[in-house]
Enzyme design. Structure first.
Site, PDB file in Angstrom:
ATOM      1  N   PRO A  61       0.852  -1.203   0.006  1.00 33.61           N
ATOM      2  CA  PRO A  61       0.014  -0.052  -0.100  1.00 33.61           C
ATOM      3  C   PRO A  61       1.072   1.033  -0.229  1.00 33.61           C
ATOM      4  O   PRO A  61       1.728   1.409   0.755  1.00 33.61           O
ATOM      5  CB  PRO A  61      -0.811  -0.083   1.246  1.00 33.61           C
ATOM      6  CG  PRO A  61      -0.013  -0.905   2.365  1.00 33.61           C
ATOM      7  CD  PRO A  61       0.755  -1.735   1.393  1.00 33.61           C
TER       8      PRO A  61
ATOM      9  N   CYS B  18       2.084   3.377   9.897  1.00 36.34           N
ATOM     10  CA  CYS B  18       2.069   4.626   9.432  1.00 36.34           C
ATOM     11  C   CYS B  18       3.001   5.579  10.404  1.00 36.34           C
ATOM     12  O   CYS B  18       2.530   5.832  11.609  1.00 36.34           O
ATOM     13  CB  CYS B  18       0.881   5.193   9.094  1.00 36.34           C
ATOM     14  SG  CYS B  18       1.184   6.919   8.308  1.00 36.34           S
TER      15      CYS B  18
ATOM     16  N   LYS C  67      -0.417  -4.795   9.466  1.00 36.16           N
ATOM     17  CA  LYS C  67       0.668  -4.269   8.661  1.00 36.16           C
ATOM     18  C   LYS C  67       1.403  -3.705   9.907  1.00 36.16           C
ATOM     19  O   LYS C  67       0.931  -2.708  10.298  1.00 36.16           O
ATOM     20  CB  LYS C  67       0.527  -3.505   7.365  1.00 36.16           C
ATOM     21  CG  LYS C  67       1.991  -3.083   6.810  1.00 36.16           C
ATOM     22  CD  LYS C  67       1.953  -2.710   5.431  1.00 36.16           C
ATOM     23  CE  LYS C  67       3.065  -2.329   4.644  1.00 36.16           C
ATOM     24  NZ  LYS C  67       3.659  -0.930   4.923  1.00 36.16           N
TER      25      LYS C  67
ATOM     26  N   ASN D 171       8.585  -7.279   4.492  1.00 34.10           N
ATOM     27  CA  ASN D 171       8.616  -6.038   3.459  1.00 34.10           C
ATOM     28  C   ASN D 171       9.898  -5.203   3.948  1.00 34.10           C
ATOM     29  O   ASN D 171      10.047  -5.066   5.197  1.00 34.10           O
ATOM     30  CB  ASN D 171       7.165  -5.259   3.692  1.00 34.10           C
ATOM     31  CG  ASN D 171       7.132  -3.796   3.197  1.00 34.10           C
ATOM     32  OD1 ASN D 171       6.953  -2.909   3.843  1.00 34.10           O
ATOM     33  ND2 ASN D 171       7.424  -3.627   1.970  1.00 34.10           N
ATOM     34  N   GLY D 172      10.194  -4.338   2.864  1.00 33.43           N
ATOM     35  CA  GLY D 172      11.419  -3.328   3.014  1.00 33.43           C
ATOM     36  C   GLY D 172      12.590  -3.690   2.135  1.00 33.43           C
ATOM     37  O   GLY D 172      13.266  -4.800   2.524  1.00 33.43           O
ATOM     38  N   ASP D 173      12.683  -2.825   1.377  1.00 29.21           N
ATOM     39  CA  ASP D 173      13.890  -2.752   0.569  1.00 29.21           C
ATOM     40  C   ASP D 173      14.118  -4.084  -0.084  1.00 29.21           C
ATOM     41  O   ASP D 173      15.249  -4.316  -0.621  1.00 29.21           O
ATOM     42  CB  ASP D 173      15.159  -2.893   1.543  1.00 29.21           C
ATOM     43  CG  ASP D 173      15.758  -1.618   2.188  1.00 29.21           C
ATOM     44  OD1 ASP D 173      15.012  -0.672   1.768  1.00 29.21           O
ATOM     45  OD2 ASP D 173      16.473  -1.466   2.958  1.00 29.21           O
TER      46      ASP D 173
ATOM     47  N   ARG E 174       8.374   0.922  -3.235  1.00 26.08           N
ATOM     48  CA  ARG E 174       8.991   1.920  -4.162  1.00 26.08           C
ATOM     49  C   ARG E 174       9.393   1.308  -5.322  1.00 26.08           C
ATOM     50  O   ARG E 174       9.153   1.869  -6.430  1.00 26.08           O
ATOM     51  CB  ARG E 174       9.919   2.435  -3.276  1.00 26.08           C
ATOM     52  CG  ARG E 174       9.317   3.690  -2.021  1.00 26.08           C
ATOM     53  CD  ARG E 174      10.514   3.639  -1.145  1.00 26.08           C
ATOM     54  NE  ARG E 174      10.847   2.888  -0.316  1.00 26.08           N
ATOM     55  CZ  ARG E 174      11.870   3.003   0.731  1.00 26.08           C
ATOM     56  NH1 ARG E 174      12.296   4.128   0.839  1.00 26.08           N
ATOM     57  NH2 ARG E 174      11.940   2.025   1.283  1.00 26.08           N
TER      58      ARG E 174
HETATM   59  C1  LIG Z   1       4.869   7.222  -0.785  1.00 31.93           C
HETATM   60  C2  LIG Z   1       4.606   6.060   0.212  1.00 31.93           C
HETATM   61  C3  LIG Z   1       3.501   5.980   0.764  1.00 31.93           C
HETATM   62  C4  LIG Z   1       3.230   4.795   1.642  1.00 31.93           C
HETATM   63  N1  LIG Z   1       2.006   4.743   2.054  1.00 31.93           N
HETATM   64  C5  LIG Z   1       1.404   3.732   2.859  1.00 31.93           C
HETATM   65  C6  LIG Z   1       0.169   3.473   3.462  1.00 31.93           C
HETATM   66  O1  LIG Z   1      -0.635   3.803   2.902  1.00 31.93           O
HETATM   67  N2  LIG Z   1       0.127   2.097   3.843  1.00 31.93           N
HETATM   68  C7  LIG Z   1       1.107   1.575   4.412  1.00 31.93           C
HETATM   69  O2  LIG Z   1       1.000   0.629   5.252  1.00 31.93           O
HETATM   70  N3  LIG Z   1       2.343   1.789   4.046  1.00 31.93           N
HETATM   71  C8  LIG Z   1       2.497   2.679   3.390  1.00 31.93           C
HETATM   72  N4  LIG Z   1       3.836   3.143   2.922  1.00 31.93           N
HETATM   73  C9  LIG Z   1       4.976   2.052   3.044  1.00 31.93           C
HETATM   74  C10 LIG Z   1       5.052   0.947   2.122  1.00 31.93           C
HETATM   75  O3  LIG Z   1       3.945   0.172   2.190  1.00 31.93           O
HETATM   76  C11 LIG Z   1       6.179   0.045   2.611  1.00 31.93           C
HETATM   77  O4  LIG Z   1       5.917  -0.618   3.776  1.00 31.93           O
HETATM   78  C12 LIG Z   1       7.494   0.840   2.574  1.00 31.93           C
HETATM   79  O5  LIG Z   1       7.724   1.669   1.559  1.00 31.93           O
HETATM   80  C13 LIG Z   1       8.767  -0.359   2.787  1.00 31.93           C
HETATM   81  O6  LIG Z   1       8.748  -1.134   1.241  1.00 31.93           O
HETATM   82  P1  LIG Z   1       9.664  -0.593   0.114  1.00 31.93           P
HETATM   83  O7  LIG Z   1      11.383  -0.560   0.732  1.00 31.93           O
HETATM   84  O8  LIG Z   1       9.503  -1.981  -0.702  1.00 31.93           O
HETATM   85  O9  LIG Z   1       9.183   0.618  -0.532  1.00 31.93           O
HETATM   86  C14 LIG Z   1       4.250   3.901   2.058  1.00 31.93           C
HETATM   87  C15 LIG Z   1       5.348   4.167   1.331  1.00 31.93           C
HETATM   88  C16 LIG Z   1       5.566   5.236   0.329  1.00 31.93           C
HETATM   89  C17 LIG Z   1       7.085   5.403  -0.070  1.00 31.93           C
END
Ligand SMILES: Cc1cc2nc3c(=O)[nH]c(=O)nc-3n(C[C@H](O)[C@H](O)[C@H](O)COP(=O)(O)O)c2cc1C
Length: 354
Positions: free
Chosen positions: A21, A105, A144, A205-207, A230
């Site tokens: 999300p 969040c 989450k 999740n993460g990176d 991302r």
């Molecule tokens: C622009 C942006 C908006 C996000 N909005 C949400 C959200 O609405 N709900 C949520 O649980 N996580 C949100 N996240 C976190 C992501 O779901 C994810 O946990 C975080 O980006 C780490 O994963 P990644 O390293 O693959 O980006 C958001 C992340 C980004 C970058």
């Protein structure tokens, strides 16, 4: 190795790779593109419980989805069990495949009101919110979470256990603390801890920046599925690349210029249907940055695209650019050209300014 298909509680997924999300990004067109290229599960961005309760038009628009997106989970943030139950009932009317509670969040406005990651500091309340939501709906409910509030309170195992006791069907662990926001490296070892110690399925999740990272995360932690945030912006191809590795069919060649353009064209078309041209073009800019990321000499194209007001011009510039790339250069990722910065943090930062 094959972890296909994957079971998350009652949900059977064709792929163990989910789209995260992301507020402002994971609208219906992005979710559709992700599913089309192989995401096994997609999430809405977080919905406000209050907005849902008031049946606020904008909130309910964020919750709208198409059949092509299934399986889709609607996520919300909430601070009270009573409200959580009411919201679960309202969202159930939309018939998603599951509901997800946001306990991760980090944004000040949300945590100051005791929402999102603030609930990591009140585990009994968090568990009651999960329980109230589970009791209010026949849909699977997940949570989450993050690793904890800060480095002194890393409590992912306790939090995940509380979510499981409340009846959560699975838990997603974003392997950072609240105080880390999205910076620094994710601590995958926490995902492994939760997987070992808590009985419900775990999404890690993460990176996850590449398909190879998805495999590495699953291997290192034993998690049931992985979630990409991302790195899926402007790169839906990561899902099919990860699926190929998970199913043992080996690495795929990177997308051709034609494939990149097809994805861009499709996403823009869906955005225009949903938002109208003006809004779609503005919203598409941050996705365009993603599609251009790491491609040779793309900075100049990016600067043009983010200034153009109409879809036709945006698409023609992107089409011309993608088709000017030899297949091999488009497939070389950051090894060629100016390496338009593979830093995903910069991508979302720049895009947020748009
Ligand atoms: C622009 C942006 C908006 C996000 N909005 C949400 C959200 O609405 N709900 C949520 O649980 N996580 C949100 N996240 C976190 C992501 O779901 C994810 O946990 C975080 O980006 C780490 O994963 P990644 O390293 O693959 O980006 C958001 C992340 C980004 C970058």
């Amino acid at each position: 190795m094959s972890v296909l298909p994957t079971q998350l509680g009652p949900l059977k997924l064709e792929s163990p790779v989910a789209l995260a999300p992301m507020a402002g990004y994971t609208d219906s067109p992005m979710r559709r593109i992700a599913r089309r290229y192989g995401a096994g599960l997609v999430f809405s961005e977080m919905l406000s419980a209050e907005g849902t309760l008031r049946r606020n038009r904008k909130t309910l628009e964020l919750a709208r989805f198409t059949q092509e997106e299934r399986p889709i989970v609607l996520q919300y943030f909430v601070v009270s069990p009573i409200v959580a139950a009411k919201v679960a009932k309202i969202l159930e009317e939309l018939e998603p495949d599951g509901l997800d509670l946001n306990f991760g969040c980090p944004v000040r406005k949300i945590v100051q009101n005791s929402g999102g990651a603030a609930l990591l500091k009140d585990i009994p309340l968090l568990s009651k919110i999960v329980e109230a939501s589970v009791n209010a709906t026949r849909l699977p409910v997940s949570a989450k979470i993050r690793c904890g509030w800060d480095e002194h309170s890393q409590n992912a195992v306790e939090v995940a256990r509380a979510a499981a006791e409340g009846g959560a069907s699975w838990v997603t662990v974003h392997a950072r603390t609240r105080s880390e926001f999205r910076a620094g490296s994710a601590h995958w070892e926490w995902i492994g801890e939760v997987k070992q110690k808590v009985a419900i399925p775990v999404i890690g999740n993460g990176d996850v920046k590449t398909a190879e990272d998805a495999i590495a995360l699953q291997k290192q932690t034993g998690c049931d599925a992985v979630m990409v945030g991302r790195s899926a912006i402007g790169n839906p191809f990561i899902f099919r690349e990860a699926n190929a590795l998970f199913s043992g069919s080996g690495p795929l060649p990177l997308p051709t210029p034609r494939e990149r353009f097809q994805a861009v064209n499709q996403q823009m078309a869906w955005m225009m249907d949903l938002f109208g041209e003006e809004h779609a073009v503005r919203r598409f800019r941050k996705h365009a940055i993603g599609y251009l990321r790491d491609l040779p000499h793309s900075a100049v194209i990016r600067n043009r695209v983010i200034r153009l007001p109409n879809a036709c011009d945006v698409l023609s510039i992107l089409e011309e650019y993608f088709f000017s790339l030899p297949d091999s250069s488009a497939s070389c990722g950051s090894t060629l050209g100016e390496s338009a910065s593979s830093d995903r943090d910069k991508l979302t930062e720049t895009a947020q300014g748009l």
